[in-house]
Scaffold this motif. Structure first.
Motif, PDB file in Angstrom:
ATOM      1  N   TYR A 108      -8.579 -11.371  12.648  1.00 40.07           N
ATOM      2  CA  TYR A 108      -8.500 -10.755  11.325  1.00 40.07           C
ATOM      3  C   TYR A 108      -9.880 -10.848  10.682  1.00 40.07           C
ATOM      4  O   TYR A 108     -10.600 -11.835  10.892  1.00 40.07           O
ATOM      5  N   ARG A 111     -11.520  -6.147   5.395  1.00 40.41           N
ATOM      6  CA  ARG A 111     -11.541  -4.726   5.770  1.00 40.41           C
ATOM      7  C   ARG A 111     -12.919  -4.127   5.576  1.00 40.41           C
ATOM      8  O   ARG A 111     -13.593  -4.366   4.573  1.00 40.41           O
ATOM      9  N   VAL A 115     -13.640   1.211  12.289  1.00 35.04           N
ATOM     10  CA  VAL A 115     -12.529   0.658  13.069  1.00 35.04           C
ATOM     11  C   VAL A 115     -12.943  -0.706  13.610  1.00 35.04           C
ATOM     12  O   VAL A 115     -14.089  -0.901  14.023  1.00 35.04           O
ATOM     13  N   PHE A 116     -12.021  -1.635  13.595  1.00 32.76           N
ATOM     14  CA  PHE A 116     -12.309  -2.980  14.095  1.00 32.76           C
ATOM     15  C   PHE A 116     -11.913  -3.066  15.563  1.00 32.76           C
ATOM     16  O   PHE A 116     -10.769  -3.338  15.905  1.00 32.76           O
ATOM     17  N   LYS A 191      -3.820  -5.613   2.422  1.00 32.55           N
ATOM     18  CA  LYS A 191      -4.463  -4.311   2.577  1.00 32.55           C
ATOM     19  C   LYS A 191      -5.984  -4.431   2.617  1.00 32.55           C
ATOM     20  O   LYS A 191      -6.673  -3.504   3.033  1.00 32.55           O
ATOM     21  N   GLN A 194      -8.258  -6.600   7.872  1.00 35.08           N
ATOM     22  CA  GLN A 194      -8.012  -5.796   9.079  1.00 35.08           C
ATOM     23  C   GLN A 194      -7.625  -6.692  10.247  1.00 35.08           C
ATOM     24  O   GLN A 194      -8.217  -7.756  10.441  1.00 35.08           O
ATOM     25  N   GLN A 197      -8.026  -3.833  16.502  1.00 36.15           N
ATOM     26  CA  GLN A 197      -7.277  -2.946  17.389  1.00 36.15           C
ATOM     27  C   GLN A 197      -7.411  -3.380  18.845  1.00 36.15           C
ATOM     28  O   GLN A 197      -6.641  -2.934  19.696  1.00 36.15           O
TER      29      GLN A 197
END
Length: 223
Positions: A108, A111, A115-116, A191, A194, A197
């Motif tokens: 984590y 944000r 894209v992470f 929110k 992040q 992915q």
């Protein structure tokens, strides 16, 4: 009359034998939503284990300990199941899968617009990551450290996410659902955070069984 009395007594004794359950010790850490003393059902991992053991007439009895004491208790061999991971591979422990739905584990971070994700873990070199002490400096811990990340040991995910909130670490290593749960408990805005992915690994609801425990052997053989 005496015959009826003895028949009823025998029936009562038989009923008690049938409904009796064997209680076995289960080592656990405070790791909500999977294992938690604050939850009435002790967490979703205990629910899954309880469901697996019910047909065998076995009931889990939780022993919640901090990581260091859990490790020492595990070495004592006086337990049947454990949600605390063993320090090393051993023929005395058996991995027991409790569910078939995979759970992603990754990082984590706060944000950001992009894209992470990453192609190689060393793209994150130099970042500070909070990681549970219970990973025992082996396996995933070593992979992450060898990629050049700076690992900060924490005793709980709450501690890890608190460090993230204070910007004292850049990342927190956690599973997708557990991380979201902890952030909600801490009042963090999910929110604004992040989840990567790119999974570092995947796991399933699982426990370790002590091969010297009859109930663990029965559950392992039941599949």
């Amino acid at each position: 009359m005496p015959l009826i009395f003895f028949a009823l007594l025998a029936l009562l004794c038989f009923s008690r034998q049938v409904t009796a359950t064997e209680k076995v010790s289960v080592l656990a850490l405070e790791y909500p939503p999977y294992t938690s003393q604050q939850s009435e059902d002790l967490g979703i991992s205990f629910v899954a284990l309880r469901n697996k053991l019910a047909p065998l007439g076995v009931e889990p009895e939780a022993i919640f300990l901090p990581p260091a004491r859990a490790g020492m208790h595990m070495e004592s061999n006086e337990w049947c199941f454990s949600f605390y991971p063993p320090k090393m591979k051993s023929d005395n422990y058996q991995f027991i899968q409790l569910d078939t739905k995979p759970i992603a584990l990754s990082f984590y971070r706060w944000r950001q617009p992009e894209v992470f994700d990453w192609q190689a873990l060393n793209e994150l070199v130099g970042l500070r990551v909070a990681m549970l002490r219970s990973f025992n400096k082996g396996g995933l811990y070593k992979v992450i450290q060898d990629a050049g990340l700076e690992v900060r040991d924490v005793n709980s995910l709450s501690q890890g996410f608190s460090l993230l909130a204070k910007r004292r670490v850049d990342l927190v290593f956690a599973d997708k659902y557990g991380g979201a749960y902890i952030m909600a408990q801490l009042g963090m805005d999910v929110k604004k955070v992040q989840f990567a992915q790119t999974p570092i690994t995947e796991t399933f609801l699982h426990a370790w069984g002590n091969v010297n425990c009859a109930a663990a052997k029965r559950l392992a053989s039941a599949g």
